[in-house]
Design an enzyme around this catalytic site. Sequence first.
Site, PDB file in Angstrom:
ATOM      1  N   ASN A  74       0.805  -1.238   0.000  1.00 53.39           N
ATOM      2  CA  ASN A  74       0.000   0.000   0.000  1.00 53.39           C
ATOM      3  C   ASN A  74       0.829   1.276   0.000  1.00 53.39           C
ATOM      4  OD1 ASN A  74       0.691  -0.387   2.700  1.00 53.39           O
ATOM      5  ND2 ASN A  74      -1.214   0.481   3.468  1.00 53.39           N
ATOM      6  N   GLU A 126       4.788  -3.675  12.378  1.00 55.46           N
ATOM      7  CA  GLU A 126       3.817  -2.603  12.063  1.00 55.46           C
ATOM      8  C   GLU A 126       2.639  -3.289  11.393  1.00 55.46           C
ATOM      9  OE1 GLU A 126       3.995   0.500  12.873  1.00 55.46           O
ATOM     10  OE2 GLU A 126       6.081   0.696  13.487  1.00 55.46           O
ATOM     11  N   CYS A 161      -3.080   1.769   6.633  1.00 58.11           N
ATOM     12  CA  CYS A 161      -3.270   1.170   7.957  1.00 58.11           C
ATOM     13  C   CYS A 161      -3.841   2.181   8.943  1.00 58.11           C
ATOM     14  CB  CYS A 161      -1.940   0.632   8.481  1.00 58.11           C
ATOM     15  SG  CYS A 161      -0.647   1.881   8.454  1.00 58.11           S
ATOM     16  N   GLU A 194       8.589   3.152  14.350  1.00 60.83           N
ATOM     17  CA  GLU A 194       9.441   3.556  13.231  1.00 60.83           C
ATOM     18  C   GLU A 194       9.456   5.079  13.175  1.00 60.83           C
ATOM     19  OE1 GLU A 194       7.842   1.299   9.852  1.00 60.83           O
ATOM     20  OE2 GLU A 194       9.422  -0.169  10.195  1.00 60.83           O
TER      21      GLU A 194
HETATM   22  P1  NAP Z   1       0.237  -8.901   4.082  1.00 63.57           P
HETATM   23  O1  NAP Z   1      -0.609  -9.814   3.287  1.00 63.57           O
HETATM   24  O2  NAP Z   1       0.438  -9.201   5.513  1.00 63.57           O
HETATM   25  O3  NAP Z   1       1.635  -8.835   3.317  1.00 63.57           O
HETATM   26  C1  NAP Z   1       2.679  -7.997   3.753  1.00 63.57           C
HETATM   27  C2  NAP Z   1       3.993  -8.569   3.287  1.00 63.57           C
HETATM   28  O4  NAP Z   1       4.191  -9.833   3.906  1.00 63.57           O
HETATM   29  C3  NAP Z   1       4.081  -8.799   1.786  1.00 63.57           C
HETATM   30  O5  NAP Z   1       5.392  -8.543   1.365  1.00 63.57           O
HETATM   31  C4  NAP Z   1       3.755 -10.289   1.678  1.00 63.57           C
HETATM   32  O6  NAP Z   1       4.303 -10.896   0.544  1.00 63.57           O
HETATM   33  C5  NAP Z   1       4.451 -10.810   2.911  1.00 63.57           C
HETATM   34  N1  NAP Z   1       3.952 -12.100   3.365  1.00 63.57           N
HETATM   35  C6  NAP Z   1       2.736 -12.645   3.213  1.00 63.57           C
HETATM   36  N2  NAP Z   1       2.681 -13.861   3.791  1.00 63.57           N
HETATM   37  C7  NAP Z   1       3.913 -14.092   4.316  1.00 63.57           C
HETATM   38  C8  NAP Z   1       4.502 -15.167   5.045  1.00 63.57           C
HETATM   39  N3  NAP Z   1       3.816 -16.259   5.354  1.00 63.57           N
HETATM   40  N4  NAP Z   1       5.789 -15.044   5.424  1.00 63.57           N
HETATM   41  C9  NAP Z   1       6.494 -13.942   5.128  1.00 63.57           C
HETATM   42  N5  NAP Z   1       5.995 -12.877   4.457  1.00 63.57           N
HETATM   43  C10 NAP Z   1       4.717 -12.957   4.055  1.00 63.57           C
HETATM   44  O7  NAP Z   1      -0.295  -7.400   4.022  1.00 63.57           O
HETATM   45  P2  NAP Z   1      -0.697  -6.541   2.770  1.00 63.57           P
HETATM   46  O8  NAP Z   1      -2.016  -6.987   2.266  1.00 63.57           O
HETATM   47  O9  NAP Z   1       0.441  -6.491   1.798  1.00 63.57           O
HETATM   48  O10 NAP Z   1      -0.802  -5.088   3.420  1.00 63.57           O
HETATM   49  C11 NAP Z   1      -1.945  -4.615   4.044  1.00 63.57           C
HETATM   50  C12 NAP Z   1      -1.820  -4.754   5.542  1.00 63.57           C
HETATM   51  O11 NAP Z   1      -0.666  -4.066   5.994  1.00 63.57           O
HETATM   52  C13 NAP Z   1      -2.977  -4.116   6.269  1.00 63.57           C
HETATM   53  O12 NAP Z   1      -3.367  -4.933   7.336  1.00 63.57           O
HETATM   54  C14 NAP Z   1      -2.400  -2.807   6.782  1.00 63.57           C
HETATM   55  O13 NAP Z   1      -3.061  -2.271   7.899  1.00 63.57           O
HETATM   56  C15 NAP Z   1      -1.006  -3.219   7.082  1.00 63.57           C
HETATM   57  N6  NAP Z   1      -0.110  -2.051   7.128  1.00 63.57           N
HETATM   58  C16 NAP Z   1       0.361  -1.646   8.341  1.00 63.57           C
HETATM   59  C17 NAP Z   1       1.162  -0.518   8.415  1.00 63.57           C
HETATM   60  C18 NAP Z   1       1.706  -0.026   9.730  1.00 63.57           C
HETATM   61  O14 NAP Z   1       2.612   0.793   9.714  1.00 63.57           O
HETATM   62  N7  NAP Z   1       1.189  -0.482  10.864  1.00 63.57           N
HETATM   63  C19 NAP Z   1       1.481   0.173   7.249  1.00 63.57           C
HETATM   64  C20 NAP Z   1       0.982  -0.273   6.039  1.00 63.57           C
HETATM   65  C21 NAP Z   1       0.180  -1.403   5.989  1.00 63.57           C
HETATM   66  P3  NAP Z   1       3.394 -11.143  -0.762  1.00 63.57           P
HETATM   67  O15 NAP Z   1       3.052  -9.813  -1.285  1.00 63.57           O
HETATM   68  O16 NAP Z   1       4.308 -11.881  -1.659  1.00 63.57           O
HETATM   69  O17 NAP Z   1       2.205 -11.922  -0.323  1.00 63.57           O
END
Ligand code: NAP
Length: 495
Positions: free
Chosen positions: A168, A267, A301, A475
């Site tokens: 995102n 995060e 997020c 962060e």
């Molecule tokens: P996600 O599905 O958790 O994926 C995040 C990252 O983790 C991607 O690079 C993904 O790779 C990788 N990943 C997925 N499964 C994994 C596993 N089993 N082992 C290791 N890595 C793995 O999240 P998203 O859909 O990309 O992002 C949206 C989420 O991020 C939302 O919940 C949002 O709130 C959160 N977010 C939080 C913050 C914060 O600062 N708190 C900031 C931005 C976003 P792939 O793409 O290859 O699946």
Amino acid sequence: MTIAQQITPANRQLPDIDAAARGLYIDGQWRPSQSGRQIDVVDPSTGAILAVVPDATIEDARASVDAAAAAAPSWRATPPRRRSEILRRCFELMIERSEMLATLISVENGKALKDARGEVAYAAEFFRWNAEEAVRISGEFGVAPSGTNRIIVDYQPIGICLLITPWNFPAAMATRKIAPALAAGCTVILKPASETPLTAYALAAIYEEAGVPKGVVNVLTTTTPGPITAEVLADPRVRKLSFTGSTGVGRQLLAEAAKNVISCSMELGGNAPFVVFDDADLDAALDGAMIAKMRNAGEACTAANRFYVQSGIYDAFAQGLADRMSALKVGSGVEVDTDCGPMITRKAVEKIGRLVDDAKAKGARVLCGGDMPSGAGFFYPPTVLASVSEDSEMAQEEIFGPVAPLYRFETEEEAIASANDTEYGLAAYVYTRDLARGLRVSSGIEAGMIALNRGLVSDPAAPFGGVKQSGLGREGGQHHGIAEFMEAKYIATSF
Ligand code: NAP
């Protein structure tokens, strides 16, 4: 329409997509995957394939750890001033190329160009900020209370770091980790999201040009993040995992990291309340609501996920928000006048549709939007829902889209209780003209960050992070961001 035809005016810097997709970036070299497999990168505004990038194997992951380990001794020994200058150069190059980077982010992520420009400025700022912090890492010196010895505390780079980022904010989520890690003297392996790898690779080329030595930053994309992460974390040379993404994946990674007792910064997801009291400045609250909800079309997020509005201002706020949301222009992110771009995937649109249908079935009234569009691209219209039931799934789940559900409340205590009725605790927003109440409510809401009469909290100079199941660690901020990449070493001595 091709990307180039969509980009107006004609003098906009076009991203070099082929260069960004040229390979995995390991040990300062662009390499194919050892498997030869590739990952499709899709344009969310059309569904068409934009590019392919390599799909890294476990052998590629091992090579990246070897590269990070080989580069570690000389990078940690590089004088802080020199590290600072390289980070500063990363900042300058990102700003010089900001239009190209913004277009690239917009193309692969779908976000409106204005949001992408904001992201580039935010992402670059982590390099400027950490260039300034790199030369201000200090230790501690004191006398033991017993008087028998001196206490020296030295802060040392934690070691090789695995950084995993979401789609995102493809630039900012990476630089928010890479910049402090490098400032602290660590070497890193970045695994960006599969949906948005091009920005991560384009930035790697910028780091190289800025003078980041080979092996200090390695970038690899993969469709098998689980096994690759497990392999990297099992290597005893790796000492840090910094993850930004969903709470579900964060939980799995904490369990994986526990096997080798790896330091973790997490995060994770959010479910931000946006609380508006009767005495709020209505226009300011609506301006703030539009930023808190619609930055990145709701795919943030920190996005306001639940609007709690006090009875006396509820109708005016609901009407004002519906007017503003329905005036937004929905379209391809790269068109200059787009306000709301597509969602990242078809699956994301379907999830939003499911949450809206559930809310409607439980009594929500649609003030604008609310219907799944047909046609190409992954679009969802800006939507405002009134009288949403607290039993609706969207009260507990991240919507991650342009949907604003409104809930009515009567008392301050009720607002705080509702705001806290979630497993998440990342960001929250409060609007009131009564400063004492604003501070009281800010204190009562369980969140890592509160925006009081503002629609935006993110700032590289402030500690970003959540409580409860929104994360561990911070962060950015004066010392918080770098501290995540350092270990305290205590030396007891007498003289
Ligand atoms: P996600 O599905 O958790 O994926 C995040 C990252 O983790 C991607 O690079 C993904 O790779 C990788 N990943 C997925 N499964 C994994 C596993 N089993 N082992 C290791 N890595 C793995 O999240 P998203 O859909 O990309 O992002 C949206 C989420 O991020 C939302 O919940 C949002 O709130 C959160 N977010 C939080 C913050 C914060 O600062 N708190 C900031 C931005 C976003 P792939 O793409 O290859 O699946």
